[in-house]
Design a protein around this motif. Structure first.
Motif, mmCIF file in Angstrom:
data_model
loop_
_atom_site.group_PDB
_atom_site.id
_atom_site.type_symbol
_atom_site.label_atom_id
_atom_site.label_comp_id
_atom_site.label_asym_id
_atom_site.label_seq_id
_atom_site.Cartn_x
_atom_site.Cartn_y
_atom_site.Cartn_z
ATOM 1 N N GLY A 728 54.398 36.390 32.376
ATOM 2 C CA GLY A 728 53.860 35.619 33.582
ATOM 3 C C GLY A 728 52.518 35.872 34.313
ATOM 4 O O GLY A 728 52.709 34.977 35.372
ATOM 5 N N GLU A 729 51.540 36.684 33.704
ATOM 6 C CA GLU A 729 50.043 36.587 33.941
ATOM 7 C C GLU A 729 49.547 35.599 34.004
ATOM 8 O O GLU A 729 49.066 34.205 33.568
ATOM 9 N N LEU A 730 48.873 35.472 35.388
ATOM 10 C CA LEU A 730 47.940 34.154 34.944
ATOM 11 C C LEU A 730 46.384 34.653 35.651
ATOM 12 O O LEU A 730 46.413 34.990 36.590
ATOM 13 N N LEU A 776 51.617 35.145 45.831
ATOM 14 C CA LEU A 776 50.857 35.597 44.175
ATOM 15 C C LEU A 776 50.581 36.684 44.528
ATOM 16 O O LEU A 776 50.274 37.323 45.433
ATOM 17 N N THR A 777 50.822 38.430 43.616
ATOM 18 C CA THR A 777 50.230 39.842 43.598
ATOM 19 C C THR A 777 49.406 39.698 42.517
ATOM 20 O O THR A 777 49.316 39.298 41.912
ATOM 21 N N GLY A 778 48.468 40.987 42.663
ATOM 22 C CA GLY A 778 47.439 40.960 42.823
ATOM 23 C C GLY A 778 47.439 42.508 42.310
ATOM 24 O O GLY A 778 48.187 43.288 43.163
ATOM 25 N N ASP A 812 42.033 40.456 49.699
ATOM 26 C CA ASP A 812 43.925 40.720 49.987
ATOM 27 C C ASP A 812 44.852 40.666 48.510
ATOM 28 O O ASP A 812 45.796 40.493 48.608
ATOM 29 N N LEU A 813 44.501 39.868 47.240
ATOM 30 C CA LEU A 813 45.074 39.861 45.916
ATOM 31 C C LEU A 813 44.150 40.410 45.147
ATOM 32 O O LEU A 813 45.059 41.902 44.179
ATOM 33 N N ALA A 814 43.204 39.963 44.213
ATOM 34 C CA ALA A 814 41.954 40.581 42.956
ATOM 35 C C ALA A 814 41.232 39.846 43.190
ATOM 36 O O ALA A 814 40.716 39.617 43.985
ATOM 37 N N SER A 815 40.196 40.747 41.883
ATOM 38 C CA SER A 815 39.270 40.144 41.974
ATOM 39 C C SER A 815 39.302 39.088 41.031
ATOM 40 O O SER A 815 40.329 38.300 40.080
ATOM 41 N N PRO A 816 38.146 38.050 41.134
ATOM 42 C CA PRO A 816 38.424 36.367 40.315
ATOM 43 C C PRO A 816 37.938 37.202 38.944
ATOM 44 O O PRO A 816 37.658 38.158 38.690
ATOM 45 N N THR A 819 44.189 39.182 36.801
ATOM 46 C CA THR A 819 45.131 38.308 36.481
ATOM 47 C C THR A 819 46.421 38.525 37.887
ATOM 48 O O THR A 819 45.832 39.686 38.708
ATOM 49 N N VAL A 820 46.800 37.889 37.968
ATOM 50 C CA VAL A 820 47.775 37.494 38.878
ATOM 51 C C VAL A 820 48.603 37.181 38.379
ATOM 52 O O VAL A 820 49.222 36.251 37.467
#
Length: 832
Positions: A728-730, A776-778, A812-816, A819-820
């Motif tokens: 389920g990673e995006l 969304l979770t990173g 707050d999330l992840a690097s561009p 995956t999240v």
């Protein structure tokens, strides 16, 4: 243009040609003039110095003939070119042998113009003393120069009652409409439709009730909406920010350059009593023509907020219990001394890194570059307070430094300019969303697309609003796949192609090297478009670990000797320095002991948590900033710096065009960075050799560009692993929207309200699965956003705005490109 006395010649009816352009000869107020075929009469008159009054006419808008104020008399000269009644000169092309009489020589034209003016004033209120346009109003001016001396709108006939409307109408949070002032010239609606591509405003009703309006659920939310205020000829459209704040004749005007992006747009700064009251678009045909973004127009309040730094600060010594001392006010000489003492100790203990950020003028960037090498003895300097890569470091040295429009042509390849965007057969956008990241580029591209001159190809994970307005062909590309997409496009490109690459390609493995290779093999011209105004100048000034000023390679012995000789030194550091990420890592590991930092927001950096930890770990920190931040709160010495209005300076825009300005205001509470750096360097016993902007600019110009050899090899970034769809990673796609939570937009709630609602864009399948709200979770945290469907979004990708929610995606999330995972929220499902 050629002019001759009005007389008949043997070849008077012949068609002339000049430079391959077909010319026609007309007579205006007794003067013959030859102009290109299809020139409008009103433009031909301007070429001989005849100013015909007008309201609806604008040289950058399509003719409308709406106001009829520009009527002229065109008698029959025996050649069939005449008209029985006055004609609108703003819609009528010239014809060979045409005779035109303006209000200057024709009573017919003069009477017609006076009649139109009288009709316009029937319902227009005479509220000039309270109207924002009063004092700079074309209607005021032309009512005096081309109107009647007395009004026939008498009380005996109609009691002087004029049409009124409830006022004002909020077309958007920024733009207010006083409908009774409107003369229905259509400048605003034409601009929105033709130039910006945002036709939210339109003419409503008919006849005497015709008015400008919007749909109830569709406000005029355009990144360029403020331009309609400036081109409105009667004060019907006003700014919520400026309305009733000042009178034009109370203002002092100065020219400037917009500081929010790398476009280099010309602006006019109007100020009163030491405070900027408004900003307007400057007229620069080579760059922004007469348009600017709303960000450039309205986002200037940040310099006047309560948290602005107005004096240097130094930190008290730690207490006997080991508790860190507090910051206290200090004089400039004391701050210079304390900063020099601390940096000297840090240099001795392990070295000092320099992070300059991307907001600096060229002169200040040059001062940091020289300060690092001369005073600190290091090449550990980088302006890139954002995700970066070793490949980008080499790319900037090989393909950006000393390649701009104001630099000597290198390798026989002409640098890319704004004009080239209108003449290119194809413009490819890679890692760049111009409507969000470079508004002037977007407007110039849209102008060319509408004229049928340019095809736009955009590499993007979905069809963005901006790309749709450019009628672009969208090459749907997941983050990380740009290199392959560029190589696939190679066969379609040729010498008529311009390839614009944005800074977002820096972390895409092999993308920059692919862009350079495709440009070289196809003959396409390549240009780098950063986001911030100071980025390109920082490259030229040497704020990179591998470059000295003028594009000199830091590891090239000849280049070092050249720079050292110019600076009066025996030698310069030989080893290539650390980039921003490596400086952060070295501080955290104790390999560096000190840090000089200027205008860097940790939440913008590649790893915000690591940047904060590095600042905390640094033994001594000197911070330069305009306003109090978490960095200045943690620093040992803080220097207040001058905003762009309070100092002279230059930016280098994405073309490589130097854009200079003089200070509009004088504020003794802050100084240009170069002056403070000069003060510290003197205390260190290593003077920089300049103390003013003019001296620094002259020295940089004298140093000049490097004309020796340079490396063109690019070091690729290691390939990221493809996401595991089964878990389920995006892949996270993101970039900053024009109006977001940036600190330089603080202070204007009206501008803030025009920002686009932050949403997560997902595929239809994901929307149906997870609902209208998603989480969304990173690897750095989570964020919850409303979801919207992007029908053509690349499978396995989710897009969110980079700096519109919380502390931003990076924090707050992840690097561009990483995956999240996605989970659904609560709420009714449906299409967006």
């Amino acid at each position: 243009m050629t002019t001759t006395p009005d007389k008949t010649t043997e070849n008077a009816g012949a068609v002339e040609r000049a430079g391959g352009v077909e010319l026609v000869t007309v007579t205006i107020d007794g003067i013959q003039v030859s102009v290109p075929k299809d020139t409008l009469v009103i433009r031909a008159a301007e070429q001989i110095g005849v100013q015909i009054p007008r309201f609806c006419d604008h040289p950058l808008l399509a003719p409308a003939g709406a106001c009829r104020q520009c009527l002229v008399d065109i008698p029959d000269a025996g050649n069939g070119r005449g008209f029985p009644k006055p004609q609108a000169s703003c819609t009528l092309p010239v014809a060979e042998g045409m005779v035109v009489n303006s209000q200057v020589t024709s009573q017919v034209a003069d009477k017609a113009q006076q009649g139109v003016m009288e009709l316009l004033l029937i319902n227009h209120p005479l509220d000039c003393p309270v109207c924002d346009k009063g004092g700079e109003c074309p209607l005021q001016n032309q009512a005096m120069s081309n109107g009647r001396g007395e009004s026939r709108f008498s009380d005996e006939r109609n009691r002087g009652v004029k049409r009124t409307f409830p006022k004002p109408i909020n077309l958007s949070p920024n733009i207010l409409l006083d409908r009774e002032r409107c003369i229905v010239c259509q400048r605003c609606t034409r601009f929105a439709d033709e130039i910006a591509g945002d036709p939210f405003i339109e003419l409503l009703e008919r006849g005497a009730q015709q008015q400008v309006g919007i749909a109830e659920d569709a406000p005029f939310l355009s990144y360029f909406s403020g331009n309609v205020i400036q081109i409105c000829p009667v004060g019907a459209l006003t700014s919520e920010q400026y309305r009733f704040r000042s009178r034009p004749f109370d203002l002092v005007s100065a020219t400037g350059i917009a500081e929010h992006d790398a476009c280099g747009s010309a602006i006019r700064i109007d100020h009163r009593r030491g405070k900027v009251m408004r900003r307007l678009a400057g007229n620069d045909p080579q760059v922004n023509e007469e348009w600017i973004t709303d960000k450039d127009r309205f986002a200037f309040a940040y310099a006047h907020l309560d948290d602005r730094l107005t004096y240097p600060q130094v930190r008290e010594p730690s207490t006997s219990s080991g508790q860190r001392g507090e910051l206290r006010p200090a004089s400039w000489p004391e701050a210079f001394t304390v900063a020099a003492r601390g940096l000297a100790a840090a240099k001795q203990a392990g070295g000092v890194g320099v992070l300059t950020g991307g907001r600096l003028t060229v002169e200040d960037a040059y001062a940091y570059s020289k300060f690092a090498r001369v005073a600190l003895g290091t090449n550990d300097i980088d302006f890139r307070a954002r995700p970066l890569s070793a490949e980008e470091t080499a790319f900037l040295a090989a393909h950006v430094a000393n390649t701009g429009i104001d630099a000597p042509t290198r390798d026989g390849r002409r640098p890319v300019s704004y004009d080239d965007l209108e003449t290119a057969t194809t413009v490819v956008l890679a890692g760049l969303e111009p409507e969000d990241e470079a508004g002037t580029i977007f407007l110039r591209l849209r102008k060319s697309v509408r004229a049928g001159g340019t095809r736009v190809i955009g590499l993007s994970p979905y069809s963005t609003r901006g790309l749709r307005k450019l009628s672009a062909r969208v090459v749907l590309t997941a983050p990380g796949d740009e290199a392959a997409a560029l190589r696939d496009l190679g066969d379609e490109l040729d010498a008529g192609t311009v390839l614009l690459v944005g800074e977002r390609l820096a972390t895409v493995p092999g993308a920059l090297s692919a862009a350079a290779a495709v440009a070289a093999s196809s003959g396409a011209r390549l240009a780098w478009v950063p986001r911030r105004a100071g980025d390109r100048g920082a490259v030229e000034a040497g704020c990179l670990p591998n470059l000295l000023p003028g594009g000199r390679p830091a590891i090239d012995a000849g280049a070092r000797v050249d720079a050292a000789a110019a600076w009066g030194l025996d030698s310069l550091p030989e080893a290539e320095g650390r980039d921003a990420d490596a400086i952060v890592a070295a501080l955290a590991a104790g390999e560096l002991s000190g840090l000089v930092v200027a205008g860097v927001d940790p939440d913008d950096t590649a790893d915000p948590a690591a940047t904060r930890a590095a600042i905390e770990a640094a033994g001594f920190v000197v911070a330069f900033d305009l306003r109090a931040t978490e960095v200045t709160d943690a620093a040992d010495v803080v220097f207040p710096v001058a905003p762009v209005t309070d100092k002279s300076g230059s930016f280098v825009n994405w073309e490589g065009r130097v854009r200079s300005w003089d200070a509009a205001l004088r504020n003794p509470a802050s100084l240009p960075e170069l002056r403070a750096l000069a003060g510290i360097a003197e205390q260190l016993g290593t003077p920089l050799g300049f103390k003013t902007v003019e001296e620094a600019r002259a020295e940089l110009q004298q140093l000049g560009p490097w004309d020796g050899a340079r490396s063109t090899s690019l070091e690729a970034v290691p390939q990221r692993p493809s996401p595991d769809r089964s878990t389920g990673e995006l892949v996270l796609a993101t970039w900053k929207q024009m109006i977001d939570n940036g600190r330089m937009q603080d202070g204007d709630k009206f501008l803030k309200a025009t920002g686009r609602t932050p949403v997560a864009l997902v595929s239809r399948a994901l929307y149906d699965e997870h609902g209208p709200t998603i989480s969304l979770t990173g690897d750095r945290g989570s964020m919850t956003l409303p979801a919207e469907i992007a029908d053509d979004l690349v499978d396995g990708v989710v897009w969110v705005p980079a700096n519109s929610v919380g502390n931003g995606v990076l924090a707050d999330l992840a690097s561009p490109g990483t995956t999240v995972t996605i989970t659904g929220g609560m709420g009714e499902r449906g299409t967006a």
